[in-house]
Design a protein around this motif. Structure first.
Motif, PDB file in Angstrom:
ATOM      1  N   ASN A  40     -11.211 -28.965  10.720  1.00 20.66           N
ATOM      2  CA  ASN A  40     -12.118 -29.835   9.973  1.00 20.66           C
ATOM      3  C   ASN A  40     -11.380 -30.786   9.043  1.00 20.66           C
ATOM      4  O   ASN A  40     -11.733 -31.968   8.942  1.00 20.66           O
ATOM      5  CB  ASN A  40     -13.112 -28.992   9.172  1.00 20.66           C
ATOM      6  CG  ASN A  40     -14.211 -28.390  10.034  1.00 20.66           C
ATOM      7  OD1 ASN A  40     -14.706 -29.033  10.952  1.00 20.66           O
ATOM      8  ND2 ASN A  40     -14.584 -27.164   9.752  1.00 20.66           N
ATOM      9  N   ASP A  68     -19.049 -28.495   7.199  1.00 20.58           N
ATOM     10  CA  ASP A  68     -18.630 -27.283   7.891  1.00 20.58           C
ATOM     11  C   ASP A  68     -17.493 -26.588   7.142  1.00 20.58           C
ATOM     12  O   ASP A  68     -17.429 -25.357   7.098  1.00 20.58           O
ATOM     13  CB  ASP A  68     -18.189 -27.618   9.314  1.00 20.58           C
ATOM     14  CG  ASP A  68     -17.951 -26.363  10.148  1.00 20.58           C
ATOM     15  OD1 ASP A  68     -18.862 -25.517  10.221  1.00 20.58           O
ATOM     16  OD2 ASP A  68     -16.849 -26.216  10.712  1.00 20.58           O
ATOM     17  N   GLU A 109     -25.285 -29.187   7.711  1.00 15.62           N
ATOM     18  CA  GLU A 109     -24.697 -29.342   9.046  1.00 15.62           C
ATOM     19  C   GLU A 109     -25.761 -29.703  10.078  1.00 15.62           C
ATOM     20  O   GLU A 109     -25.556 -30.585  10.922  1.00 15.62           O
ATOM     21  CB  GLU A 109     -24.000 -28.048   9.463  1.00 15.62           C
ATOM     22  CG  GLU A 109     -22.628 -27.860   8.880  1.00 15.62           C
ATOM     23  CD  GLU A 109     -21.876 -26.743   9.571  1.00 15.62           C
ATOM     24  OE1 GLU A 109     -21.484 -26.935  10.737  1.00 15.62           O
ATOM     25  OE2 GLU A 109     -21.692 -25.676   8.957  1.00 15.62           O
TER      26      GLU A 109
END
Length: 215
Positions: A40, A68, A109
């Motif tokens: 990420n 995330d 998300e």
């Protein structure tokens, strides 16, 4: 009697009680968390530093990766650290903060996945009007709405949980902070509250799931 008068902290049992199994949990969760964090953060850094990645699709992907990262960090570090302890305890305020973070970033998300689906739909069916429809101003408004919507969802969950009088055992048979294990400590009937919690999460996520499938 309210929980903060009766039970000042909880004991999380975790995924295992055996020392050897706890070491396995520690290793597996640490590797998964580090892999998630690395992937990420690389995505966030690539989008932030590259001048070619400025389209709405990459803006939403940037926030998806960021949310995330925060979602994983809201639970994983605590679970990893607790695997090294003989008895993992957590205060009521820390428990509520983790519940809020878990629901907030999880909901965020899903919102960004929904926005990415809309962005793809506009790019496919309205390619000539794409930059007009998905302008930077529109993207900023959509991102702000996602943050506000996630905050409203999470606060609703927390207020429902705080409305319950909790007492009795402080042992929670779970490996991270969530609302369902907390309801088991309530001194009153939790049917209505549980129904509202399920409706708040389930209905919202189901609607967005079908919207993503449609788009």
């Amino acid at each position: 009697m309210q929980l903060n008068d009766k039970v000042p902290e909880f004991i999380l049992l975790g995924l295992a009680q055996d020392p050897f199994r706890k070491k396995i949990v520690f290793t597996v969760f640490l590797l998964l968390y580090m892999g998630t964090l690395l992937g990420n953060l690389l995505t966030v850094a690539a989008i932030k530093t590259s001048p070619d990645l400025r389209s709405p699709m990459y803006v939403f992907l940037f926030y998806l990766s960021l949310s995330d990262t925060c979602f994983s960090t809201s639970t994983a570090p605590r679970t990893i650290a607790d695997a090294l302890l003989k008895e993992a305890t957590i205060s009521f305020s820390e428990y509520i903060i983790q519940v809020f973070s878990f629901h907030f970033f999880g909901c965020l998300e899903i919102f960004f996945l929904f926005l990415m689906a809309i962005d793809h739909c506009v790019a496919i069916f309205k390619p000539l009007h794409y930059m007009t429809v998905m302008s930077h101003r529109v993207c900023s408004v959509l991102v702000a709405m996602a943050w506000v919507g996630s905050c409203v969802h999470s606060l609703a969950q927390i207020f429902l949980a705080l409305s319950l009088p909790l007492c009795g055992s402080k042992v929670i048979d779970h490996y991270f902070c969530d609302l369902q294990p907390l309801l088991k400590l309530a001194c009153t009937d939790t049917y209505v509250v549980n129904l509202l919690l399920v409706f708040n999460s389930g209905a919202m996520h189901t609607v967005r799931f079908f919207c993503v499938c449609v788009f």
